[in-house]
Design a protein around this motif. Structure first.
Motif, PDB file in Angstrom:
ATOM      1  N   LEU A 201       0.833  -1.205   0.000  1.00  0.00           N
ATOM      2  CA  LEU A 201       0.000   0.000   0.000  1.00  0.00           C
ATOM      3  C   LEU A 201       0.868   1.256   0.000  1.00  0.00           C
ATOM      4  O   LEU A 201       0.552   2.246  -0.663  1.00  0.00           O
ATOM      5  CB  LEU A 201      -0.932  -0.004   1.214  1.00  0.00           C
ATOM      6  CG  LEU A 201      -2.062  -1.030   1.177  1.00  0.00           C
ATOM      7  CD1 LEU A 201      -2.712  -1.150   2.550  1.00  0.00           C
ATOM      8  CD2 LEU A 201      -3.107  -0.650   0.123  1.00  0.00           C
ATOM      9  N   ARG A 202       1.967   1.209   0.741  1.00  0.00           N
ATOM     10  CA  ARG A 202       2.879   2.368   0.783  1.00  0.00           C
ATOM     11  C   ARG A 202       3.460   2.637  -0.601  1.00  0.00           C
ATOM     12  O   ARG A 202       3.488   3.774  -1.070  1.00  0.00           O
ATOM     13  CB  ARG A 202       4.007   2.111   1.787  1.00  0.00           C
ATOM     14  CG  ARG A 202       5.034   3.221   1.863  1.00  0.00           C
ATOM     15  CD  ARG A 202       6.087   2.941   2.908  1.00  0.00           C
ATOM     16  NE  ARG A 202       6.862   1.749   2.611  1.00  0.00           N
ATOM     17  CZ  ARG A 202       7.913   1.726   1.791  1.00  0.00           C
ATOM     18  NH1 ARG A 202       8.289   2.828   1.173  1.00  0.00           N
ATOM     19  NH2 ARG A 202       8.568   0.610   1.581  1.00  0.00           N
ATOM     20  N   PHE A 206      -0.709   4.705  -1.118  1.00  0.00           N
ATOM     21  CA  PHE A 206      -1.757   4.750  -0.089  1.00  0.00           C
ATOM     22  C   PHE A 206      -1.087   4.840   1.282  1.00  0.00           C
ATOM     23  O   PHE A 206      -1.155   3.909   2.094  1.00  0.00           O
ATOM     24  CB  PHE A 206      -2.668   3.527  -0.189  1.00  0.00           C
ATOM     25  CG  PHE A 206      -3.437   3.444  -1.473  1.00  0.00           C
ATOM     26  CD1 PHE A 206      -4.462   4.337  -1.745  1.00  0.00           C
ATOM     27  CD2 PHE A 206      -3.121   2.496  -2.429  1.00  0.00           C
ATOM     28  CE1 PHE A 206      -5.166   4.275  -2.939  1.00  0.00           C
ATOM     29  CE2 PHE A 206      -3.819   2.422  -3.626  1.00  0.00           C
ATOM     30  CZ  PHE A 206      -4.836   3.317  -3.886  1.00  0.00           C
ATOM     31  N   TYR A 207      -0.432   5.975   1.527  1.00  0.00           N
ATOM     32  CA  TYR A 207       0.374   6.116   2.728  1.00  0.00           C
ATOM     33  C   TYR A 207      -0.460   6.007   3.996  1.00  0.00           C
ATOM     34  O   TYR A 207      -0.041   5.398   4.976  1.00  0.00           O
ATOM     35  CB  TYR A 207       1.106   7.470   2.713  1.00  0.00           C
ATOM     36  CG  TYR A 207       2.002   7.669   1.523  1.00  0.00           C
ATOM     37  CD1 TYR A 207       3.012   6.763   1.239  1.00  0.00           C
ATOM     38  CD2 TYR A 207       1.836   8.762   0.677  1.00  0.00           C
ATOM     39  CE1 TYR A 207       3.840   6.942   0.151  1.00  0.00           C
ATOM     40  CE2 TYR A 207       2.660   8.948  -0.412  1.00  0.00           C
ATOM     41  CZ  TYR A 207       3.661   8.037  -0.677  1.00  0.00           C
ATOM     42  OH  TYR A 207       4.474   8.212  -1.765  1.00  0.00           O
ATOM     43  N   ARG A 208      -1.618   6.618   3.986  1.00  0.00           N
ATOM     44  CA  ARG A 208      -2.421   6.633   5.206  1.00  0.00           C
ATOM     45  C   ARG A 208      -2.967   5.243   5.531  1.00  0.00           C
ATOM     46  O   ARG A 208      -3.015   4.851   6.691  1.00  0.00           O
ATOM     47  CB  ARG A 208      -3.536   7.669   5.087  1.00  0.00           C
ATOM     48  CG  ARG A 208      -2.992   9.091   5.172  1.00  0.00           C
ATOM     49  CD  ARG A 208      -4.036  10.151   4.856  1.00  0.00           C
ATOM     50  NE  ARG A 208      -3.438  11.483   5.003  1.00  0.00           N
ATOM     51  CZ  ARG A 208      -2.681  12.057   4.089  1.00  0.00           C
ATOM     52  NH1 ARG A 208      -2.443  11.430   2.935  1.00  0.00           N
ATOM     53  NH2 ARG A 208      -2.160  13.258   4.287  1.00  0.00           N
ATOM     54  N   ARG A 209      -3.403   4.510   4.510  1.00  0.00           N
ATOM     55  CA  ARG A 209      -3.871   3.137   4.751  1.00  0.00           C
ATOM     56  C   ARG A 209      -2.718   2.273   5.270  1.00  0.00           C
ATOM     57  O   ARG A 209      -2.892   1.465   6.183  1.00  0.00           O
ATOM     58  CB  ARG A 209      -4.441   2.540   3.470  1.00  0.00           C
ATOM     59  CG  ARG A 209      -5.814   3.102   3.095  1.00  0.00           C
ATOM     60  CD  ARG A 209      -6.286   2.563   1.762  1.00  0.00           C
ATOM     61  NE  ARG A 209      -6.388   1.111   1.756  1.00  0.00           N
ATOM     62  CZ  ARG A 209      -6.599   0.404   0.644  1.00  0.00           C
ATOM     63  NH1 ARG A 209      -6.717   1.011  -0.524  1.00  0.00           N
ATOM     64  NH2 ARG A 209      -6.691  -0.915   0.702  1.00  0.00           N
ATOM     65  N   GLN A 243       7.401   9.312   4.788  1.00  0.00           N
ATOM     66  CA  GLN A 243       6.831   9.639   3.475  1.00  0.00           C
ATOM     67  C   GLN A 243       5.581  10.503   3.588  1.00  0.00           C
ATOM     68  O   GLN A 243       5.254  11.248   2.670  1.00  0.00           O
ATOM     69  CB  GLN A 243       6.526   8.361   2.697  1.00  0.00           C
ATOM     70  CG  GLN A 243       7.800   7.684   2.219  1.00  0.00           C
ATOM     71  CD  GLN A 243       7.499   6.526   1.299  1.00  0.00           C
ATOM     72  OE1 GLN A 243       7.150   5.447   1.739  1.00  0.00           O
ATOM     73  NE2 GLN A 243       7.641   6.743   0.012  1.00  0.00           N
ATOM     74  N   LEU A 244       4.890  10.409   4.708  1.00  0.00           N
ATOM     75  CA  LEU A 244       3.716  11.251   4.931  1.00  0.00           C
ATOM     76  C   LEU A 244       4.105  12.649   5.382  1.00  0.00           C
ATOM     77  O   LEU A 244       3.242  13.513   5.566  1.00  0.00           O
ATOM     78  CB  LEU A 244       2.804  10.614   5.977  1.00  0.00           C
ATOM     79  CG  LEU A 244       1.871   9.508   5.481  1.00  0.00           C
ATOM     80  CD1 LEU A 244       1.279   8.736   6.647  1.00  0.00           C
ATOM     81  CD2 LEU A 244       0.776  10.080   4.597  1.00  0.00           C
ATOM     82  N   GLY A 245       5.381  12.854   5.588  1.00  0.00           N
ATOM     83  CA  GLY A 245       5.838  14.168   6.040  1.00  0.00           C
ATOM     84  C   GLY A 245       5.756  14.349   7.536  1.00  0.00           C
ATOM     85  O   GLY A 245       6.002  15.440   8.048  1.00  0.00           O
ATOM     86  N   VAL A 466       4.243  11.282  -7.758  1.00  0.00           N
ATOM     87  CA  VAL A 466       4.220  11.860  -6.412  1.00  0.00           C
ATOM     88  C   VAL A 466       3.900  10.830  -5.350  1.00  0.00           C
ATOM     89  O   VAL A 466       4.204  11.013  -4.188  1.00  0.00           O
ATOM     90  CB  VAL A 466       3.217  13.032  -6.325  1.00  0.00           C
ATOM     91  CG1 VAL A 466       3.666  14.160  -7.215  1.00  0.00           C
ATOM     92  CG2 VAL A 466       1.801  12.599  -6.692  1.00  0.00           C
ATOM     93  N   ALA A 467       3.281   9.717  -5.768  1.00  0.00           N
ATOM     94  CA  ALA A 467       2.897   8.730  -4.767  1.00  0.00           C
ATOM     95  C   ALA A 467       3.906   7.594  -4.647  1.00  0.00           C
ATOM     96  O   ALA A 467       4.097   7.048  -3.580  1.00  0.00           O
ATOM     97  CB  ALA A 467       1.519   8.136  -5.108  1.00  0.00           C
ATOM     98  N   VAL A 468       4.534   7.224  -5.772  1.00  0.00           N
ATOM     99  CA  VAL A 468       5.419   6.074  -5.774  1.00  0.00           C
ATOM    100  C   VAL A 468       6.881   6.486  -5.753  1.00  0.00           C
ATOM    101  O   VAL A 468       7.669   6.001  -4.964  1.00  0.00           O
ATOM    102  CB  VAL A 468       5.137   5.173  -6.997  1.00  0.00           C
ATOM    103  CG1 VAL A 468       6.086   3.993  -7.011  1.00  0.00           C
ATOM    104  CG2 VAL A 468       3.696   4.687  -6.972  1.00  0.00           C
TER     105      VAL A 468
END
Length: 874
Positions: A201-202, A206-209, A243-245, A466-468
């Motif tokens: 997921l990361r 899907f960082y939050r999940r 990664q979520l800051g 931006v996500a991967v």
């Protein structure tokens, strides 16, 4: 210049499965776990005896294969495990054969032999009787031992799928493994499967999940004894928080991980955690601590690979911070260890990363040899992605040496491979490189085509990048922005019928600005609820002009859209540094009490560049409103304060800005019965270092006296929960927030201050847009009357654009810097007074600014200029 030598040969490529494994180029991401080979628990008679010859049974061979795997001796492990497969097959022992095949797949993963890894694990699952489609076993009375081997095999298959970028499949496979572990009552197996799901997921963005799963797992493990599993879970959580800051939280979790790993005396886990802590310290710009962590990671690493990876990260950091002397001391230390690296994917990437870092300091010794060796190693293990990286990087070395044709040949080979395996996230780099090489050789049309291909690929990759690709976050200005700017520069140089293509050029610079916002939020953030600005101007606003200033390395390009007219193009030969210096000095002097004359000189220079070339056209078309799509540092200054030598721009025109060529469906603000939600904080919380705002109460009272219907949340009532509840209760057209806030180039540092806490821009988005699920009416106007751009952050106004976009409001009015409480109240009073008379938002802003400018106390731009209108100006 001495030519680099490379033995090149024609390469015939065969079709290979799609590989989308994500490589972090400068900050190397080490996997969170090294999966352990399966133990089959065969009967005692199969176990090795000390007085017998070694490795004669499948169980003994499995144990030997595991030892070789753990030691990083992968080639030898392959030989041993293949022998185990043959022996167990001859014995018709399907369980032992499946275990050997699964472990063999694991080793193939380590050396990047993806086809063999896939085929081997599929054979193992077939032997076990696994029906993937129906998630059942095609065997009668399966024993618990078979279920255990199956679950372990699915875990390893999920890791294989993740390594190849098949994230959805990886999540699904890990979930299947989780269900089997639950059936077996094996909590450790369940936990490992959940960690694998979180990893997938990361990588999918899907960082939050991912964070939620890892937080739940870590909480469950808290009461259990310290273990390798706990270390893995916590480090994974620390990495995803990074990664979520959430850097501070990441650092805290990773420090806890380190203490447990040290207590358990796990050298590899200590090294990996020190490595992650180094990356976290780097994110915090704590260079000294980052270097210490990297040094610790290298010192305690039990084998060469993590040691060299940590040293390469340290080297890249030293180069980034221009500590060249220290970097050159580290280079020979890394070079001496390259031969000890395994010939697997991670080892090849370490070599490539090392070579790429060396190119940044023009350290050309041995680079071509290292990269040529990496090409050959990638061929040996059949890793076409690594081969593409090595070829492209070698092409860049030849480019730097001005060996254009050799560089072009290598780049085209790298691009061919990247396209073949559908690795778009690296293909755009080689298309960009090819464009640079073609431009250097004077082939402008083909160079433009190469840049077009790179930009098109970036557009398709908006969410993935931006996500991967985590490194885009850190290197956007180095790896993404130049592609757009260089492309625009080429387009504007092109000559011929219908050239230059001005519309294409401005669309490209808009694409850059949208990419910047994507990068800011770490997700693709625009939807399709927008209309083209050209249509708004041509049909509904024939008194409006749109300015597109574009800052290039050696030119300032101005494209102007007048109503129902062809685009106008003006060029100034001036380098980027000079333009940016003028802007920075303007921003500094505009707030200094005694620097008004200096500011006017600087402002007039910018006026000469931006406005004067089209003054006659503006007058001829009777334009009274100017809308800017500011580029780069131009976002940090108010265009209304541009000075022509006698007057400021605001004295002649209404002024607005917008982030792009599209606008949230424009609609005039209601001309009667304005209803507003007004929130304010006159006394900030004690734990925040902000001054009181005593005139906030006066400001909110003035709005009400003008006849604006409103609900007020003041001080203690202005908290995050009450704000969300209230904003969803009624159809407010205006939301007015008089409180401290900050705009920054980082989303995590862009916030408004409530009584209970900071509300950052992502939360503001959720809070304001939650009403969309309950109320159809959009917010017409969001006013932020006491916010400011972060001091010393040259890209801070990006945060203002982000707030304007994420708030879902048609218009956002905010200040670029904080000003006096008294002048703010006076400004707000006049702004709403003009809105109530039916003026457009832009004109109300202009008249309020002129009210301050025409007085005796607030005539300087520092008082009236900071207010910026973003979005709809009607």
């Amino acid at each position: 210049m001495q030519k680099l030598q490379l033995a090149k040969r024609v390469v015939k490529f065969a079709v290979n499965p799609v590989i989308l494994f994500t490589l972090a180029i400068f900050l190397i991401i080490i996997p969170s776990t090294f999966a352990k080979p399966i133990q089959t628990n065969l009967p005692d008679e199969f176990h090795i005896q000390t007085n017998k010859p070694p490795a004669t049974t499948s169980q003994q061979l499995l144990e030997q294969g595991e030892a070789l795997y753990q030691a990083g001796r992968f080639t030898e492990a392959v030989t041993v495990l293949q022998q185990a497969v043959r022996i167990s097959q001859a014995e018709s022992n399907n369980l032992a054969q499946a275990a050997a095949l699964t472990n063999l797949s694991l080793v193939y993963q380590q050396i990047g032999s993806w086809k063999k890894a896939d085929a081997t694990i599929d054979t193992s699952l077939n032997l076990l009787g696994w029906d993937e489609k129906n998630q059942t076993l095609n065997v009668n009375n399966p024993k618990s031992q078979l279920w255990e081997i199956l679950a372990q095999t699915l875990n390893i298959q999920g890791e294989l799928q993740l390594a190849q970028g098949q994230t959805d499949a990886s999540v699904k496979t890990s979930q299947q493994a989780e269900q089997i572990w639950k059936k077996l009552g094996d909590n450790a197996g369940v936990t490992r499967s959940r960690i694998d799901q979180a990893q997938a997921l990361r990588v999918s963005g899907f960082y939050r999940r991912s964070r939620d799963i890892l937080q739940e797992v870590s909480e469950q493990l808290k009461a259990q004894p310290d273990s390798l599993l706990k270390v893995t879970a916590l480090r994974s959580l620390g990495n995803v928080l990074q990664q979520l800051g959430e850097i501070e939280s990441s650092q805290k979790i990773l420090q806890q991980t380190l203490e447990i790993a040290q207590h358990l005396q796990l050298p590899l886990e200590i090294s990996l955690t020190e490595f992650s802590l180094g990356n976290t310290a780097r994110s915090l710009s704590n260079i000294k601590d980052a270097i210490i962590h990297y040094e610790n990671a290298a010192k305690i690493a039990p084998n060469p690979l993590p040691k060299v990876q940590a040293q390469i990260n340290q080297l890249s950091l030293l180069v980034e911070k221009e500590q060249i002397t220290a970097a050159k001391t580290l280079i020979p230390i890394i070079q001496s260890q390259l031969a000890s690296l395994p010939t697997n994917q991670a080892g090849i990437y370490a070599r490539i990363n090392f070579a790429q870092t060396l190119t940044k300091i023009a350290y050309k010794k041995d680079i071509a040899e290292i990269l040529a060796s990496s090409v050959q190693q990638a061929k040996i293990i059949g890793d076409e992605r690594a081969e593409s990286y090595a070829l492209g990087s070698l092409g860049e070395v030849y480019e730097q040496n001005h060996q254009w044709q050799d560089a072009q040949d290598l780049t085209q080979q790298a691009l061919f491979l990247a396209q073949k395996i559908d690795a778009s996230d690296i293909a755009y780099r080689w298309e960009w490189q090819l464009g640079r090489l073609l431009k250097a050789q004077g082939n402008i049309p083909e160079a433009i085509s190469a840049y077009d291909a790179a930009v098109a690929r970036l557009q398709l990759l908006r969410s993935d990048l931006v996500a991967v690709d985590r490194e885009v976050q850190f290197n956007f200005r180095d790896r993404i922005e130049p592609i757009y700017r260089q492309s625009v520069e080429l387009l504007l140089q092109e000559k011929g019928q219908g050239k230059p293509d001005l519309d294409k050029a401005r669309q490209r610079i808009e694409a850059l600005q949208l990419a910047e916002l994507d990068n800011f939020f770490r997700e693709a953030c625009l939807n399709n609820q927008f209309v083209a600005l050209d249509n708004v101007v041509n049909r509904d606003n024939p008194d409006t002009a749109i300015f597109y200033p574009i800052i290039l390395d050696k030119h300032l390009e101005i494209i102007v859209k007048l109503p129902n007219q062809p685009l106008i193009h003006k060029t100034f030969v001036v380098n980027r540094q000079e333009i940016e210096q003028v802007i920075i000095k303007m921003r500094e002097t505009i707030v200094e009490p005694d620097a008004n004359r200096q500011f006017q000189v600087l402002s007039q220079q910018l006026y000469e560049w931006l406005i004067k070339p089209v003054e006659t056209d503006l007058k001829k078309r009777k334009v009274n409103t100017l809308v800017f799509i500011p580029d780069g540092l131009l976002r940090n200054i108010p265009m209304s304060a541009l000075y022509d030598g006698k007057e400021y721009l605001v004295q002649k025109y209404s002024v607005a800005v917008t982030p792009g060529l599209q606008l949230f469906t424009p609609k005039p603000l209601a001309q009667h019965k304005l209803n507003a939600l007004a929130g304010g904080l006159s006394q900030p919380p004690k734990n925040e270092n902000f001054a009181p705002l005593p005139n906030v109460k006066v400001e909110l009272q003035l709005i009400q006296r003008l006849g604006v219907s409103k609900i007020t949340l003041l001080d203690g009532n202005f908290n995050s929960a009450t704000l969300e509840e209230t904003i969803n209760a009624q159809p407010f057209r205006v939301v007015h927030l008089a409180t401290h806030g900050q705009f920054s180039s980082k989303a995590k540092d862009t916030f408004i201050l409530a009584a209970d806490r900071r509300i950052n821009v992502s939360e503001l988005d959720s809070l304001l847009k939650s009403r969309g699920q309950k109320r159809a009416e959009p917010i017409e106007l969001l006013v932020l009357s006491a916010c400011e751009t972060a001091t010393g952050d040259n890209r801070a106004a990006l945060g203002l654009a982000g707030v304007a976009l994420r708030a879902g409001a048609r218009s956002t009015l905010a200040s670029l810097w904080q000003i006096g409480d008294n002048s703010t109240a006076l400004f707000i009073d006049e702004f709403y007074r003009q809105l109530m008379t039916g003026k457009t938002t832009a004109e109300a802003l202009r008249l309020a600014q002129l009210k301050l400018l025409s007085g005796s106390e607030y005539t300087r731009p520092r008082y009236w200029a900071p207010y910026v209108l973003v979005g709809n100006w009607l």
